[in-house]
Design an enzyme around this catalytic site. Structure first.
Site, short mmCIF file in Angstrom:
data_model
loop_
_atom_site.label_atom_id
_atom_site.label_comp_id
_atom_site.label_asym_id
_atom_site.label_seq_id
_atom_site.Cartn_x
_atom_site.Cartn_y
_atom_site.Cartn_z
N SER A 292 0.85 -1.20 0.00
CA SER A 292 0.00 0.00 0.00
C SER A 292 0.88 1.25 0.00
O SER A 292 2.09 1.15 0.26
CB SER A 292 -0.85 -0.02 1.27
OG SER A 292 -1.41 1.24 1.56
N TYR B 295 -3.49 -0.60 9.92
CA TYR B 295 -3.30 -0.78 8.47
C TYR B 295 -1.88 -0.36 8.08
O TYR B 295 -1.18 -1.06 7.36
CB TYR B 295 -4.35 0.04 7.71
CG TYR B 295 -4.41 -0.26 6.23
CD1 TYR B 295 -5.07 -1.41 5.75
CD2 TYR B 295 -3.85 0.60 5.29
CE1 TYR B 295 -5.13 -1.68 4.39
CE2 TYR B 295 -3.91 0.32 3.93
CZ TYR B 295 -4.56 -0.81 3.49
OH TYR B 295 -4.63 -1.09 2.13
P1 NAP Z 1 -11.80 -4.90 -1.10
O1 NAP Z 1 -12.75 -4.76 -2.24
O2 NAP Z 1 -12.23 -4.60 0.28
O3 NAP Z 1 -11.14 -6.35 -1.18
C1 NAP Z 1 -10.56 -7.00 -0.08
C2 NAP Z 1 -10.64 -8.50 -0.32
O4 NAP Z 1 -10.12 -9.19 0.82
C3 NAP Z 1 -12.10 -8.96 -0.48
O5 NAP Z 1 -12.14 -10.01 -1.38
C4 NAP Z 1 -12.42 -9.45 0.92
O6 NAP Z 1 -13.50 -10.34 0.98
C5 NAP Z 1 -11.10 -10.13 1.26
N1 NAP Z 1 -11.01 -10.41 2.68
C6 NAP Z 1 -11.07 -9.51 3.70
N2 NAP Z 1 -11.01 -10.15 4.88
C7 NAP Z 1 -10.89 -11.47 4.61
C8 NAP Z 1 -10.81 -12.65 5.41
N3 NAP Z 1 -10.82 -12.60 6.73
N4 NAP Z 1 -10.72 -13.85 4.78
C9 NAP Z 1 -10.73 -13.93 3.43
N5 NAP Z 1 -10.82 -12.85 2.61
C10 NAP Z 1 -10.91 -11.65 3.20
O7 NAP Z 1 -10.60 -3.92 -1.35
P2 NAP Z 1 -9.42 -3.89 -2.43
O8 NAP Z 1 -9.05 -2.48 -2.57
O9 NAP Z 1 -9.72 -4.70 -3.63
O10 NAP Z 1 -8.29 -4.59 -1.57
C11 NAP Z 1 -7.42 -5.59 -2.05
C12 NAP Z 1 -6.05 -5.42 -1.43
O11 NAP Z 1 -5.48 -4.19 -1.90
C13 NAP Z 1 -6.06 -5.31 0.10
O12 NAP Z 1 -4.94 -5.97 0.63
C14 NAP Z 1 -5.95 -3.81 0.33
O13 NAP Z 1 -5.41 -3.51 1.57
C15 NAP Z 1 -5.03 -3.45 -0.81
N6 NAP Z 1 -5.00 -2.03 -1.16
C16 NAP Z 1 -6.10 -1.37 -1.60
C17 NAP Z 1 -6.01 -0.02 -1.94
C18 NAP Z 1 -7.18 0.76 -2.43
O14 NAP Z 1 -7.03 2.00 -2.59
N7 NAP Z 1 -8.31 0.20 -2.69
C19 NAP Z 1 -4.79 0.63 -1.84
C20 NAP Z 1 -3.68 -0.07 -1.39
C21 NAP Z 1 -3.80 -1.41 -1.07
P3 NAP Z 1 -15.00 -9.78 1.24
O15 NAP Z 1 -15.37 -8.99 0.01
O16 NAP Z 1 -15.79 -11.01 1.42
O17 NAP Z 1 -14.91 -8.93 2.48
#
Ligand code: NAP
Length: 253
Positions: free
Chosen positions: A145, A158
């Site tokens: 991130s 985080y």
């Molecule tokens: P998201 O839509 O919230 O996706 C997160 C994913 O992780 C979802 O599939 C969620 O499942 C899954 N997850 C969460 N808790 C879990 C658990 N206990 N067991 C199994 N699966 C679990 O957000 P995203 O942005 O795509 O995030 C993906 C990754 O990118 C994350 O590591 C996040 O920190 C990182 N990231 C995101 C951003 C951003 O700006 N969006 C920036 C930097 C890094 P559910 O949908 O069922 O909850």
């Protein structure tokens, strides 16, 4: 020819948290490059399964709550018994909790650290053991991130967890490069997914963020497809322990 080095036909990739968001985008990118996909999710990944199978690749739907590491051996066993081997792991599942640091609860600390750092490490360890057993090498791609580099506001666990991701990516790369296991990370910038829903809903914060992104827009799941295919492929065989920012220029500011 160099473009052949990006080809992933016959490879098997595990992608955690691929029912939505960046995980879905990366699973689809890897499938388009030729991989069969093992999705590990808590929620039903129906849309992802449909999109993957539409590319002609197979999708294995495994369910687990990754806030605990107890299910990991069984997950690896199922993936191997179905596909015969594993070549790529994308540790994407992650959560965020927003609360002022002065009030931040132990639960919000532990929940985030468990999914984002602890499970990421033990999942990597289990898959690396499988890579070593296969003798094939392999690729591990962790999702970091901007808060692997910066402090952030109101997200202490985080920031801690994603700073840990960048550090242990380097450590695992150091120890496993001799087995032809590449461990790298992608640090997405501000992407339009569930993770940033609250930020995007706050007009002032949203404008503040957007004004600082040189590309002038929030990132999309499609933006991480190319980088993940690169890090999963032979084209990146001499890239070890590095975190690639995919951030529309945020860190360059
Ligand atoms: P998201 O839509 O919230 O996706 C997160 C994913 O992780 C979802 O599939 C969620 O499942 C899954 N997850 C969460 N808790 C879990 C658990 N206990 N067991 C199994 N699966 C679990 O957000 P995203 O942005 O795509 O995030 C993906 C990754 O990118 C994350 O590591 C996040 O920190 C990182 N990231 C995101 C951003 C951003 O700006 N969006 C920036 C930097 C890094 P559910 O949908 O069922 O909850």
């Amino acid at each position: 020819m160099i473009l052949n080095a990006f080809e992933l036909s016959g490879k098997v990739a595990i992608v955690t948290g691929c029912n939505t968001g960046l995980g879905q985008g990366m699973a689809l990118g890897l499938a388009q490059a030729g991989c069969d996909i093992v999705g590990i999710n808590v929620s039903a990944p129906n849309e992802t399964a449909e999109k993957i199978t539409a590319t002609g690749r197979r999708f294995l739907d495994l369910r687990a709550d990754l806030s605990s590491i107890t299910g990991i051996p069984e997950l690896i066993e199922k993936a191997v018994s179905d596909f015969g081997h594993i070549d790529i792991l994308v540790n994407n599942a992650g959560i965020i909790r927003r609360e002022d640091a002065i009030e931040f609860s132990e639960k919000n600390w532990d929940d985030v650290m468990n999914v984002n750092s602890k499970t990421l490490f033990f999942m990597s360890q289990a898959v690396a053991k499988q890579f070593i057993k296969q003798g094939t090498g392999g690729k591990i791609i962790n999702i970091a991130s901007m808060l692997s580099y910066q402090g952030g506001i109101r997200v202490p666990s985080y920031t801690a967890s994603k700073s840990a991701v960048m550090g242990i990516t380097r450590l695992m790369a150091n120890e496993w490069a001799k087995h032809n296991v590449n461990v790298n990370a992608i640090a997405p910038g501000y992407m339009a997914t569930n993770n940033t829903e609250q930020l995007r809903a706050d007009e002032d914060r949203s404008k503040e963020i957007l004004d600082r992104i040189p590309a002038g827009r929030w990132g999309l799941p499609e933006d991480v497809m190319g980088p993940v295919v690169f890090l999963a492929s032979k084209a990146s065989d001499y890239v070890n322990g590095y975190t690639i920012a995919v951030d529309g220029g945020w860190l360059a500011r």
